[in-house]
Design a protein around this motif. Structure first.
Motif, mmCIF file in Angstrom:
data_model
loop_
_atom_site.group_PDB
_atom_site.id
_atom_site.type_symbol
_atom_site.label_atom_id
_atom_site.label_comp_id
_atom_site.label_asym_id
_atom_site.label_seq_id
_atom_site.Cartn_x
_atom_site.Cartn_y
_atom_site.Cartn_z
ATOM 1 N N VAL A 1 167.164 39.850 111.742
ATOM 2 C CA VAL A 1 166.785 41.255 111.879
ATOM 3 C C VAL A 1 165.643 41.661 110.969
ATOM 4 O O VAL A 1 164.927 42.613 111.284
ATOM 5 C CB VAL A 1 167.995 42.192 111.652
ATOM 6 N N SER B 1 163.088 42.676 113.677
ATOM 7 C CA SER B 1 163.411 42.529 115.088
ATOM 8 C C SER B 1 163.179 43.862 115.784
ATOM 9 O O SER B 1 163.081 44.917 115.140
ATOM 10 C CB SER B 1 164.871 42.111 115.245
ATOM 11 N N ASP B 2 163.119 43.819 117.092
ATOM 12 C CA ASP B 2 162.934 45.063 117.853
ATOM 13 C C ASP B 2 164.079 46.030 117.582
ATOM 14 O O ASP B 2 163.871 47.248 117.493
ATOM 15 C CB ASP B 2 162.856 44.755 119.345
ATOM 16 N N SER B 3 165.281 45.501 117.435
ATOM 17 C CA SER B 3 166.440 46.365 117.234
ATOM 18 C C SER B 3 166.442 47.001 115.841
ATOM 19 O O SER B 3 167.075 48.045 115.641
ATOM 20 C CB SER B 3 167.729 45.575 117.448
ATOM 21 N N LYS C 1 174.138 52.147 114.347
ATOM 22 C CA LYS C 1 174.723 52.274 115.670
ATOM 23 C C LYS C 1 175.894 51.304 115.804
ATOM 24 O O LYS C 1 175.930 50.277 115.093
ATOM 25 C CB LYS C 1 173.674 51.955 116.733
ATOM 26 N N GLU D 1 176.340 49.053 117.840
ATOM 27 C CA GLU D 1 175.835 47.714 118.143
ATOM 28 C C GLU D 1 175.269 46.989 116.922
ATOM 29 O O GLU D 1 174.912 45.818 117.003
ATOM 30 C CB GLU D 1 174.788 47.753 119.260
ATOM 31 N N ASP D 2 175.190 47.675 115.791
ATOM 32 C CA ASP D 2 174.788 47.026 114.541
ATOM 33 C C ASP D 2 175.973 46.347 113.863
ATOM 34 O O ASP D 2 175.798 45.660 112.849
ATOM 35 C CB ASP D 2 174.182 48.038 113.572
#
Length: 114
Positions: A47, A59-61, A85, A87-88
């Protein structure tokens, strides 16, 4: 040589955390240090990265929400994570590389849930 991550925990969506990676018997300032994460059932994902001259990559995220930084005097690397989030949610690992010399920490759990 040891890398130790800390700073993980349980937070709500939108909150922030700062992860720390402390080096023992290793001069982190000369290493490229990467933050990786691995969520259950998923592959490990890098990341953030800070290279020897403090060049940073994300990273994009992570772009726009995460910030990697160094404190060479303290032999530490940090990962500031904002606007977290669900998703993290993952185990976050610190990785240091210099040529063929590579080291990993054991990880710190980050859980984002309401």
């Amino acid at each position: 040589v040891q890398l130790v991550e800390s700073g993980g925990g349980l937070v709500q969506p939108g909150e922030s955390l700062r992860l720390s990676c402390e080096g023992s018997e290793i001069q982190l300032g000369i290493y490229t240090v990467n933050w990786w994460r691995q969520a259950p059932g998923k592959e490990r994902e890098m990341v953030a990265q800070v290279a020897g001259r403090s060049t940073k990559r994300y990273s994009d995220s992570a772009e726009g929400r995460f910030t990697v930084s160094r404190d060479n005097a303290k032999n530490m690397v940090y990962l500031r994570m904002n606007n977290l989030k669900p998703e993290d949610t993952a185990v976050y690992y610190c990785n240091a590389r210099w040529g063929l010399d590579e080291h990993w920490g054991e990880g710190t759990q980050v859980t984002v849930s309401s």
